[in-house]
Design an enzyme around this catalytic site. Structure first.
Site, mmCIF file in Angstrom:
data_model
loop_
_atom_site.group_PDB
_atom_site.id
_atom_site.type_symbol
_atom_site.label_atom_id
_atom_site.label_comp_id
_atom_site.label_asym_id
_atom_site.label_seq_id
_atom_site.Cartn_x
_atom_site.Cartn_y
_atom_site.Cartn_z
ATOM 1 N N ASP A 191 -12.120 7.656 3.458
ATOM 2 C CA ASP A 191 -10.962 7.302 4.289
ATOM 3 C C ASP A 191 -10.623 5.804 4.177
ATOM 4 O OD1 ASP A 191 -8.866 7.678 6.004
ATOM 5 O OD2 ASP A 191 -10.088 7.831 7.825
ATOM 6 N N GLU A 222 -9.457 4.313 1.712
ATOM 7 C CA GLU A 222 -8.870 4.505 0.388
ATOM 8 C C GLU A 222 -7.880 3.410 0.020
ATOM 9 O OE1 GLU A 222 -7.694 5.808 3.082
ATOM 10 O OE2 GLU A 222 -5.614 5.155 2.853
ATOM 11 N N LYS A 273 0.853 -1.195 0.000
ATOM 12 C CA LYS A 273 0.000 0.000 0.000
ATOM 13 C C LYS A 273 0.883 1.236 0.000
ATOM 14 C CE LYS A 273 -3.317 2.610 2.847
ATOM 15 N NZ LYS A 273 -4.370 2.585 3.891
ATOM 16 N N ASP A 284 1.521 5.830 5.864
ATOM 17 C CA ASP A 284 0.551 5.003 5.140
ATOM 18 C C ASP A 284 1.131 4.417 3.843
ATOM 19 O OD1 ASP A 284 -1.932 3.881 5.551
ATOM 20 O OD2 ASP A 284 -3.039 5.441 4.477
ATOM 21 N N ASP A 342 -2.275 10.067 4.267
ATOM 22 C CA ASP A 342 -3.702 9.759 4.342
ATOM 23 C C ASP A 342 -4.396 10.759 5.255
ATOM 24 O OD1 ASP A 342 -6.210 8.688 4.372
ATOM 25 O OD2 ASP A 342 -5.679 6.858 5.468
ATOM 26 N N LYS A 364 -9.803 12.996 8.543
ATOM 27 C CA LYS A 364 -9.485 12.418 9.857
ATOM 28 C C LYS A 364 -9.370 13.526 10.906
ATOM 29 C CE LYS A 364 -6.596 8.519 8.295
ATOM 30 N NZ LYS A 364 -7.379 7.397 8.831
ATOM 31 N N ARG A 422 -7.875 0.162 0.374
ATOM 32 C CA ARG A 422 -8.453 -1.002 -0.308
ATOM 33 C C ARG A 422 -8.822 -0.675 -1.758
ATOM 34 N NH1 ARG A 422 -13.232 -1.463 4.006
ATOM 35 N NH2 ARG A 422 -11.546 -0.622 5.259
HETATM 36 N N1 BES Z 1 -4.537 4.231 6.765
HETATM 37 C C1 BES Z 1 -5.730 3.979 7.495
HETATM 38 C C2 BES Z 1 -5.588 2.824 8.492
HETATM 39 C C3 BES Z 1 -4.722 3.119 9.685
HETATM 40 C C4 BES Z 1 -5.282 3.502 10.884
HETATM 41 C C5 BES Z 1 -3.340 2.912 9.611
HETATM 42 C C6 BES Z 1 -4.469 3.753 11.978
HETATM 43 C C7 BES Z 1 -2.545 3.156 10.697
HETATM 44 C C8 BES Z 1 -3.095 3.560 11.885
HETATM 45 C C9 BES Z 1 -6.849 3.604 6.522
HETATM 46 O O1 BES Z 1 -6.772 4.181 5.269
HETATM 47 C C10 BES Z 1 -8.120 4.074 7.132
HETATM 48 O O2 BES Z 1 -8.279 5.252 7.275
HETATM 49 N N2 BES Z 1 -8.999 3.150 7.468
HETATM 50 C C11 BES Z 1 -10.244 3.491 8.074
HETATM 51 C C12 BES Z 1 -11.327 2.655 7.428
HETATM 52 C C13 BES Z 1 -12.692 3.034 7.887
HETATM 53 C C14 BES Z 1 -13.102 4.360 7.286
HETATM 54 C C15 BES Z 1 -13.641 1.939 7.454
HETATM 55 C C16 BES Z 1 -10.147 3.167 9.563
HETATM 56 O O3 BES Z 1 -9.625 2.111 9.901
HETATM 57 O O4 BES Z 1 -10.547 3.995 10.376
HETATM 58 ZN ZN ZN Z 2 -4.884 4.725 4.658
HETATM 59 MN MN MN Z 3 -7.696 6.125 5.269
#
Ligand code: BES
Ligand code: ZN
Ligand code: MN
Length: 495
Positions: A348, A350, A266, A289, A271, A278, A352
């Protein structure tokens, strides 16, 4: 940093690390040798004065003479020492020894734990330990001082000591050296600020790597990404002033490859969450990220250096997830390279979306296995915390082999399920699926989403969102990037 293997009496370092078991009775050849150099003071101090018991993580500094300092590092009881615990002892000892050396050189003895013969969690040979010791030393010695005005001298030389160095041990040490380099490379790239480590910057580094290691390189720009029909990936990056890049490096062995593997990382260079922005505290470390991308770029260098007999593809879909007038929005419907449509439920989620297209791309490579590594879900932190990586996939024997390799590599993993029931979480009324569901089973649901974009029946998915970056130091690694799963992946690829 240089790594040398030497016989016990041949080291030139001014600081030496020596491991001691809690229940030790017989002295190692190294202790006896150092005892002689100290005129019998060393054993007198340990045995008579009981200055040091050898408890797990205990350390003691001892001056052998004016020019040689010894660091005793306690291993605890033989039956309790797992490979992970050994790695913690070594990393901690390295941090301690760094403050002691004046000639920037540290010697360390090679040990084994052959107490419980059948248990791979605890049992390790000198061959295993050559690899582990070098990796863990370098984990302990790592620091990112690019932006510090006060730079401290660095350890330049590591001497690994043993009187019966075999070819196998030497080879294992070589693997350890290149693995530790891959980890340092990835950590440096993750530590770099996001305004510098843009998609273009990382693509340039990929180009340099390709030149240096004679790899095939394909770097696709925005228009070429469009031509490949990666419209899902493109959408994620469209809110950023930095254009996306798609990187594909290939290492081919001189012989016929034993197997072909695609490694996908990834690569979100920052992000911000996109329009579903966020909160500040969650955004703080989001330059990390792209850890997956940094990891695969580190790993392919190690595999090339080791001249492995596998074909390896390193693939990164690089872009930045920002808010802006041109950013993608909730409710948008995106079409991935394989024609499947995605309703954007949350901008967010993103990672996937970018991985969907990267996985589709791998379908065209004719590989035996596809492995992706991604800081994908906050949910994996809730499930497994900061020290265990989530492993998922569609091939149980591949998953088993990977988890066993992680144990041997002193890394923690745990399998999470991908089951058909998860499909309901992502049901969309206007597209084939949404990109997020509710709050339930976030890690597995993300993996189910990804499974729709690969035709491989040996696809493995690593969710490193909890383990890639530490907000607080643990016993092994200080606060910051960890280089997680690089050791395991290299050992997996070469075995
Ligand atoms: N990059 C984040 C996941 C992440 C969270 C990495 C904390 C490192 C530390 C990912 O892109 C994300 O934002 N995921 C969201 C998904 C949600 C919107 C379903 C999440 O996990 O909050
Ligand atoms: Zn992310
Ligand atoms: Mn994200």
């Amino acid at each position: 940093m240089r790594f040398l293997t030497k016989k016990i009496e041949e080291f030139d370092s001014d600081t030496i690390i020596c491991f001691i078991w809690e229940d030790y009775k017989a002295n190692s050849p190294l202790i006896n040798y150092l005892n002689k150099l100290s005129d019998g003071q060393l054993l007198n101090q340990i045995e008579t004065c009981k200055i040091f018991k050898g408890e797990f993580m205990e350390t003691y500094k001892f001056a052998i003479n004016e020019n040689l300092k010894l660091l005793l590092a306690g291993l605890g009881k033989k039956e309790n020492l797992t490979r992970k615990k050994f790695s913690q002892v070594v990393a901690n000892a390295a941090r301690c020894a760094k403050t002691m050396t004046k000639n920037n050189s540290i010697a360390v003895e090679l040990i084994e734990n052959t107490n419980e013969c059948s248990n791979i969690i605890k049992n390790f040979t000198k061959e295993d330990s050559a690899k582990m010791t070098l990796c863990s030393l370098r984990i302990g010695l790592y620091e990112f001082d690019k932006y510090l005005s006060d730079k401290k001298p660095k350890v330049e030389t590591i001497e690994l000591l043993d009187n019966n160095l075999t070819k196998e041990i030497e080879h294992s040490a070589e693997i350890g050296a290149y693995t530790s380099f891959a980890m340092k490379f990835a950590k440096d790239l993750v530590n770099e600020q996001a305004q510098i480590a843009t998609p273009q910057y990382i693509a340039n580094i990929a180009c340099q790597i390709a030149k240096e290691h004679k790899l095939e390189a394909r770097i696709y720009d925005k228009n070429q990404i469009k031509e490949l029909n990666m419209n899902a990936f493109l959408a994620v990056g469209q809110g950023s002033v930095h254009e996306p890049k798609f990187v594909h490096l290939t290492y081919k062995p001189k012989c016929t490859p034993r197997k072909k593997i695609a490694l996908v990382g990834k690569g979100i260079t920052f992000d911000a969450g996109g329009m579903n922005i966020k909160p500040a505290s969650s955004m703080l470390t989001m330059k990390d990220d792209m850890t997956g991308a940094a990891s695969v770029l580190g790993i392919i260098q190690a595999i090339a250096k080791l001249e492995c007999d596998i074909e390896l593809h390193a693939i990164c879909a690089l872009c930045e997830n920002m808010t802006s007038g041109s950013a993608y929005k909730q409710g948008d419907v995106l079409t991935a390279m394989n024609g499947k449509t995605i309703e954007v439920d949350n901008t967010d989620a993103e990672g996937r979306i970018t991985l969907a297209d990267a996985l589709c791309y791998c379908d065209k490579l004719n590989v035996d296995e596809v492995i992706d590594i991604a800081t994908l879900t906050g949910a994996v932190i809730v499930s497994l915390g900061n020290n265990i990586t989530g492993v998922m996939g569609n091939n149980q024997s591949q998953i088993n082999k990977f988890i066993e390799t992680s144990i041997k590599s002193a890394e923690n993993t745990w399998q999470m399920p991908i089951l058909d029931e998860l499909k309901d979480n992502l049901k969309s009324n206007i597209a084939d699926m949404k990109n997020t569901g509710g709050r339930q089973a976030g890690t597995s649901t993300a993996a189910w989403f990804l499974s729709n974009f690969t035709k491989s029946n040996s696809w493995l998915h690593l969710d490193i969102a909890g383990t890639a970056y530490l907000d607080k130091s643990n016993k092994e690694t200080l606060q910051g990037p960890t280089g997680v799963m690089i050791r395991t992946l290299i050992n997996y690829l070469i075995s």
